[in-house]
Write a protein that holds these residues in place. Structure first.
Motif, PDB file in Angstrom:
ATOM      1  N   ASP A 127      64.799  -1.111  -1.665  1.00 35.56           N
ATOM      2  CA  ASP A 127      65.330   0.164  -1.219  1.00 35.56           C
ATOM      3  C   ASP A 127      64.173   1.153  -1.017  1.00 35.56           C
ATOM      4  O   ASP A 127      63.308   1.281  -1.877  1.00 35.56           O
ATOM      5  CB  ASP A 127      66.239   0.713  -2.336  1.00 35.56           C
ATOM      6  N   ALA A 129      63.830   4.954  -0.776  1.00 34.58           N
ATOM      7  CA  ALA A 129      64.534   6.225  -1.005  1.00 34.58           C
ATOM      8  C   ALA A 129      64.017   6.754  -2.335  1.00 34.58           C
ATOM      9  O   ALA A 129      63.526   5.980  -3.162  1.00 34.58           O
ATOM     10  CB  ALA A 129      66.045   6.040  -1.084  1.00 34.58           C
ATOM     11  N   ASP A 131      65.780   8.542  -4.735  1.00 30.89           N
ATOM     12  CA  ASP A 131      66.760   8.916  -5.773  1.00 30.89           C
ATOM     13  C   ASP A 131      66.528   8.337  -7.167  1.00 30.89           C
ATOM     14  O   ASP A 131      66.754   9.049  -8.147  1.00 30.89           O
ATOM     15  CB  ASP A 131      68.203   8.668  -5.296  1.00 30.89           C
ATOM     16  N   ASP A 139      67.837  11.698  -2.587  1.00 26.95           N
ATOM     17  CA  ASP A 139      67.030  10.661  -1.941  1.00 26.95           C
ATOM     18  C   ASP A 139      65.734  11.203  -1.346  1.00 26.95           C
ATOM     19  O   ASP A 139      64.908  10.428  -0.855  1.00 26.95           O
ATOM     20  CB  ASP A 139      67.845   9.994  -0.828  1.00 26.95           C
ATOM     21  N   SER A 175      67.244   3.560   2.649  1.00 28.53           N
ATOM     22  CA  SER A 175      68.651   3.854   2.369  1.00 28.53           C
ATOM     23  C   SER A 175      68.884   5.351   2.263  1.00 28.53           C
ATOM     24  O   SER A 175      69.886   5.798   1.744  1.00 28.53           O
ATOM     25  CB  SER A 175      69.066   3.183   1.053  1.00 28.53           C
ATOM     26  N   LYS A 205      75.344   4.778   6.884  1.00 31.28           N
ATOM     27  CA  LYS A 205      75.620   4.913   5.455  1.00 31.28           C
ATOM     28  C   LYS A 205      76.412   6.188   5.230  1.00 31.28           C
ATOM     29  O   LYS A 205      75.976   7.283   5.590  1.00 31.28           O
ATOM     30  CB  LYS A 205      74.308   4.956   4.677  1.00 31.28           C
ATOM     31  N   TYR A 214      76.852   2.587  -9.162  1.00 33.44           N
ATOM     32  CA  TYR A 214      75.414   2.399  -8.872  1.00 33.44           C
ATOM     33  C   TYR A 214      74.596   3.536  -9.479  1.00 33.44           C
ATOM     34  O   TYR A 214      73.517   3.321 -10.044  1.00 33.44           O
ATOM     35  CB  TYR A 214      75.195   2.339  -7.350  1.00 33.44           C
ATOM     36  N   ARG A 215      75.123   4.747  -9.360  1.00 34.30           N
ATOM     37  CA  ARG A 215      74.365   5.892  -9.883  1.00 34.30           C
ATOM     38  C   ARG A 215      74.276   5.832 -11.407  1.00 34.30           C
ATOM     39  O   ARG A 215      73.301   6.286 -11.992  1.00 34.30           O
ATOM     40  CB  ARG A 215      74.992   7.199  -9.383  1.00 34.30           C
ATOM     41  N   LYS A 228      75.699  14.318  -1.456  1.00 35.16           N
ATOM     42  CA  LYS A 228      74.694  13.885  -0.476  1.00 35.16           C
ATOM     43  C   LYS A 228      75.196  14.063   0.959  1.00 35.16           C
ATOM     44  O   LYS A 228      74.733  13.395   1.873  1.00 35.16           O
ATOM     45  CB  LYS A 228      74.306  12.423  -0.759  1.00 35.16           C
ATOM     46  N   GLN A 232      73.969  11.835   4.152  1.00 39.68           N
ATOM     47  CA  GLN A 232      74.808  10.659   4.385  1.00 39.68           C
ATOM     48  C   GLN A 232      75.984  11.052   5.295  1.00 39.68           C
ATOM     49  O   GLN A 232      76.385  12.218   5.345  1.00 39.68           O
ATOM     50  CB  GLN A 232      75.315  10.111   3.052  1.00 39.68           C
ATOM     51  N   LYS A 259      77.492   0.591   5.251  1.00 39.51           N
ATOM     52  CA  LYS A 259      77.691   0.786   3.811  1.00 39.51           C
ATOM     53  C   LYS A 259      78.541   2.015   3.580  1.00 39.51           C
ATOM     54  O   LYS A 259      78.252   3.048   4.199  1.00 39.51           O
ATOM     55  CB  LYS A 259      76.312   0.968   3.190  1.00 39.51           C
ATOM     56  N   ILE A 284      79.415  -2.616  -2.102  1.00 36.97           N
ATOM     57  CA  ILE A 284      78.713  -1.734  -3.036  1.00 36.97           C
ATOM     58  C   ILE A 284      79.321  -1.723  -4.437  1.00 36.97           C
ATOM     59  O   ILE A 284      80.339  -2.350  -4.704  1.00 36.97           O
ATOM     60  CB  ILE A 284      78.655  -0.294  -2.483  1.00 36.97           C
ATOM     61  N   SER A 285      78.654  -0.964  -5.297  1.00 39.49           N
ATOM     62  CA  SER A 285      79.001  -0.945  -6.718  1.00 39.49           C
ATOM     63  C   SER A 285      80.465  -0.627  -6.983  1.00 39.49           C
ATOM     64  O   SER A 285      81.098  -1.260  -7.831  1.00 39.49           O
ATOM     65  CB  SER A 285      78.103   0.060  -7.437  1.00 39.49           C
ATOM     66  N   TYR A 324      76.681  -7.686  -5.545  1.00 44.38           N
ATOM     67  CA  TYR A 324      76.372  -7.921  -6.956  1.00 44.38           C
ATOM     68  C   TYR A 324      77.062  -9.195  -7.451  1.00 44.38           C
ATOM     69  O   TYR A 324      76.806  -9.645  -8.559  1.00 44.38           O
ATOM     70  CB  TYR A 324      76.805  -6.717  -7.801  1.00 44.38           C
TER      71      TYR A 324
END
Ligand code: PBG
Length: 335
Positions: A127, A129, A131, A139, A175, A205, A214-215, A228, A232, A259, A284-285, A324
């Motif tokens: 990645d 970015a 963040d 980011d 990202s 995105k 994810y965060r 964001k 985004q 995404k 994603i997460s 994942y």
């Protein structure tokens, strides 16, 4: 209307005939995901502990450098083509400018080197970015009034991508959603002799609620100020996604990404059919956590949900899926 939809009428035609047996269903199946479609999303950390579980992503651990190298070997055994790494760093190393992102001895370059030494045949994507490295969780770099600065951020991102390439990354994956970063990264990588390093652009995105886990995993949830939405994309838009993709291809992206994944299959379908470039999708997460949470309650069958969602991504036109679930998915699909 396509010819196939107007041919055949009941009772001469009975569409259920080919659904009668497993062998027949397998024979006529149009979409079959395989381990070759997988990119393993992996969280790494700079702590001593081999593994630290991520509360909001049951089954996902933050891996230290040694465990990450072992996981690369595991990916090779399972036939998973590539791993995408996401860092969790000690909060004491974070600052306003995200300086740790451009530390050549930082966590990400160290992990890349360890993975490449252990399993050079497995592709490594990183990645690009800021963040995970900034004290505010954004980011990019912030102006005095809290706006994420575009061009100033792009110049740090180019340096971050170069450091990843030097460490041996095969793919750099911005990202961050700054404008112009693909062209700037391509130019610098080429100047520095990394013309064979690929760019996977997180092109479309969206500002999504589904990034929550994810965060938590990379340690930005507790520090992130605001949202964001100034960088985004707005989830109401499609045409804007196509413009984002078109611009990134023009700037030199080798692959593009959509995404989140499942709630955005319409975008995956349009991007893959209109541009014909390798289109990846990120399960994603939040999508991972939804399936895990429901499965833990006994409300759905996790393995079946994994295969079904991967099939949906492929059906929509994705060339590959960052997930994942990759380790389990490779076992299920490799049979
Ligand atoms: C940000 C970044 C995000 C993800 C990967 N890199 C989203 C964000 O925090 O805005 C999300 C991945 C996931 O949810 O699994 N650079």
């Amino acid at each position: 209307m396509p010819q196939s939809l107007i041919t055949g009428a009941y009772p001469a035609t009975r569409l259920r005939r080919v659904r009668q047996h497993d062998w027949a269903r397998r024979l006529v199946r149009e979409t079959k995901p395989s381990p070759d479609d997988l990119v393993w999303g992996m969280i790494v950390h700079d702590g001593k502990e081999p593994r630290v579980s991520v509360k909001s992503m049951p089954g996902v651990d933050r891996l230290n450098v040694d465990e990450a190298a072992k996981a690369a070997v595991r990916a090779r055994e399972l036939g998973i083509p590539a791993i995408a790494i996401f860092p969790h760093i000690n909060p004491a190393r974070k600052n306003e400018g995200g300086d740790e992102a451009v530390n050549p001895e930082g966590l990400v370059p160290t992990v890349i080197q360890a993975m490449k030494a252990a399993a050079p045949e497995v592709g490594i994507a990183c990645d690009v970015a800021l963040d995970p490295f900034t004290s505010h969780g954004h980011d990019g770099l912030l102006s005095d009034d809290g706006y994420v600065l575009n061009d100033e951020t792009v110049s740090v991102l180019t340096e971050q991508a170069l450091i990843q390439a030097r460490a041996g990354a095969d793919i750099v994956a911005p990202s961050d959603m700054m404008d112009g970063r693909i062209g700037a990264i391509r130019t610098l990588l080429d100047e520095e002799g990394y013309d064979n390093v690929m760019i996977l652009s997180y092109a479309a995105k969206y500002a999504s609620a589904f990034y929550g886990p994810y965060r938590d995993a990379v340690g930005t949830a507790s520090v992130l100020k605001g949202d964001k939405k100034t960088y985004q994309m707005d989830f109401g838009n499609t045409e804007e996604a196509l413009r984002e993709v078109a611009m990134d291809i023009q700037e030199g992206a080798d692959m593009v990404m959509v995404k989140p994944g499942l709630p955005y299959l319409d975008i995956v379908q349009r991007v893959s059919s209109e541009f014909g470039v390798p289109t990846l999708v990120f399960q994603i997460s939040g999508e991972y956590a939804q399936i895990k949470a429901a499965a833990a309650q006994g409300w759905l069958d996790e393995d079946k949900a994994i295969v079904e969602t991967l099939s949906a991504f492929k059906r929509a036109g994705a060339s590959g899926v960052i997930t994942y679930f990759a380790e389990r998915a490779a076992q299920l699909l490799g049979k």
